[in-house]
Scaffold this motif. Structure first.
Motif, short mmCIF file in Angstrom:
data_model
loop_
_atom_site.label_atom_id
_atom_site.label_comp_id
_atom_site.label_asym_id
_atom_site.label_seq_id
_atom_site.Cartn_x
_atom_site.Cartn_y
_atom_site.Cartn_z
N GLY A 66 0.99 -1.21 0.00
CA GLY A 66 0.35 0.19 0.22
C GLY A 66 1.43 1.22 0.50
N VAL A 67 0.34 2.41 -0.86
CA VAL A 67 1.15 3.74 -0.64
C VAL A 67 0.59 4.60 -0.14
CG1 VAL A 67 2.24 4.75 -2.04
CG2 VAL A 67 1.77 3.37 -2.70
N VAL A 68 1.10 5.50 1.10
CA VAL A 68 0.32 7.00 1.30
C VAL A 68 1.11 7.54 1.44
CG1 VAL A 68 0.35 7.55 3.91
CG2 VAL A 68 -0.85 4.84 3.53
N PHE A 69 0.18 9.06 1.26
CA PHE A 69 1.63 10.17 0.35
C PHE A 69 0.92 11.16 1.79
CE2 PHE A 69 -0.13 8.65 -3.39
CZ PHE A 69 1.13 8.14 -3.70
N ASP A 70 1.79 11.96 1.53
CA ASP A 70 1.64 13.31 2.64
C ASP A 70 2.67 14.48 1.95
OD1 ASP A 70 0.68 15.01 4.52
OD2 ASP A 70 1.19 13.07 6.25
N HIS A 71 1.68 15.42 2.46
CA HIS A 71 2.40 16.67 1.75
C HIS A 71 2.68 17.79 2.99
CE1 HIS A 71 1.42 20.85 -0.71
NE2 HIS A 71 2.31 20.60 -0.66
N ASN A 72 3.42 18.72 2.46
CA ASN A 72 3.37 20.33 3.63
C ASN A 72 4.00 21.09 3.27
OD1 ASN A 72 3.52 18.16 6.07
ND2 ASN A 72 4.74 18.24 6.25
N SER A 73 2.72 21.59 2.87
CA SER A 73 2.22 23.11 1.72
C SER A 73 3.90 24.26 1.96
CB SER A 73 1.59 23.81 1.83
OG SER A 73 0.57 24.15 3.26
N ASN A 74 4.32 25.01 1.01
CA ASN A 74 5.06 25.92 1.35
C ASN A 74 4.93 26.34 2.39
OD1 ASN A 74 7.05 24.99 -1.38
ND2 ASN A 74 5.39 26.52 -2.84
N SER A 75 4.25 27.29 2.38
CA SER A 75 4.09 27.93 3.78
C SER A 75 4.32 26.87 5.01
CB SER A 75 2.19 28.60 4.05
OG SER A 75 1.41 27.33 3.65
N VAL A 76 4.34 26.11 5.48
CA VAL A 76 4.42 25.42 6.68
C VAL A 76 5.32 24.32 6.68
CG1 VAL A 76 2.38 25.69 7.44
CG2 VAL A 76 2.53 23.31 5.95
N ALA A 77 6.61 24.20 5.37
CA ALA A 77 7.45 23.03 5.50
C ALA A 77 8.76 23.77 6.17
CB ALA A 77 7.33 22.80 4.00
N ASN A 78 8.83 22.81 6.80
CA ASN A 78 10.69 23.11 7.59
C ASN A 78 11.14 21.80 7.67
OD1 ASN A 78 9.57 21.63 9.74
ND2 ASN A 78 8.64 23.46 10.21
N ARG A 79 12.35 21.81 8.22
CA ARG A 79 13.57 21.30 7.95
C ARG A 79 13.20 20.46 8.65
NH1 ARG A 79 18.06 25.24 10.84
NH2 ARG A 79 19.48 23.18 11.11
#
Ligand SMILES: [Ca+2]
Ligand SMILES: [Ca+2]
Length: 196
Positions: free
Chosen positions: A5-18
């Motif tokens: 199974g494949v699960v994805f996730d995404h942090n948008s530019n405004s909240v993505a951090n190191r």
């Protein structure tokens, strides 16, 4: 037998951090099974600004959204390429987690994941583009695509493939995310392999 199974996730530019923190996928790890694997380029060329292939498994992460030297990516204008991961012997693989980060079209991930246990006598360890790995001893595990349906392409992405089985080799067949310009090769920050 488990179906991967494949699960994805995404942090948008405004909240993505190191910190690379995601809701549905664990953060990248320093001491996962991939840290001891051998990486080999099979086809395609890394970009002149890319880190070495080993940066995929070094546990280090980019601190900023556009840090070429902390990511692995194929040559600008090319359609991607292939690399192989070798664990030395067949091991139980529970998860393959891939992480990427870029403010634009080099953020999303698009690749096919293949695996082989090494026992098939017709296994070709170096199938170039144009040779279907499934025709020479590899098993297609999953198509991983975190491409958004329109809207923002950038940000931080995590994809997690689970329930693989027992394998010695993984093959990553990496594609560009778009063909509008030369900047569609994903900035891969880390690939973790979690043993079973
Ligand atoms: Ca790692
Ligand atoms: Ca890394």
């Amino acid at each position: 037998m488990l179906v991967p199974g494949v699960v994805f996730d995404h942090n948008s530019n405004s909240v993505a951090n190191r910190e690379f923190k995601f809701k549905n996928v664990a953060s990248p790890s320093k001491d996962d099974t991939a840290a001891h694997a051998k990486l080999t380029l099979i086809d395609g060329e890394l970009d002149g600004g890319s880190a070495e292939l080993a940066a995929l498994t070094d546990g280090r992460l980019p601190r900023d959204e556009d840090e070429p030297g902390s990511n692995v990516y194929f040559r600008a204008g090319s359609s991607g390429g292939r690399f192989r991961m070798d664990f030395g012997s067949a091991i139980e693989i529970a998860q393959v987690n891939s992480y990427s980060w870029h403010p634009n079209s080099r953020g999303p991930q698009l690749y096919k994941l293949y695996a082989a246990d090494g026992s098939d006598p017709k296994l070709n360890l170096d199938p170039k583009r144009g040779v279907d790995p499934a025709s020479c001893g590899w098993k297609l595990i999953a198509l991983v695509s975190t491409l958004p349906d329109g809207g923002e392409m950038g940000g931080q992405y995590a994809a997690s493939v689970s329930g693989l089985g027992k394998y010695r080799y993984l093959l990553f067949d990496i594609y560009v995310t778009e063909l509008y310009d030369n900047w569609g090769n994903t900035f891969y920050s880390e690939i973790d392999v979690i043993g079973g």
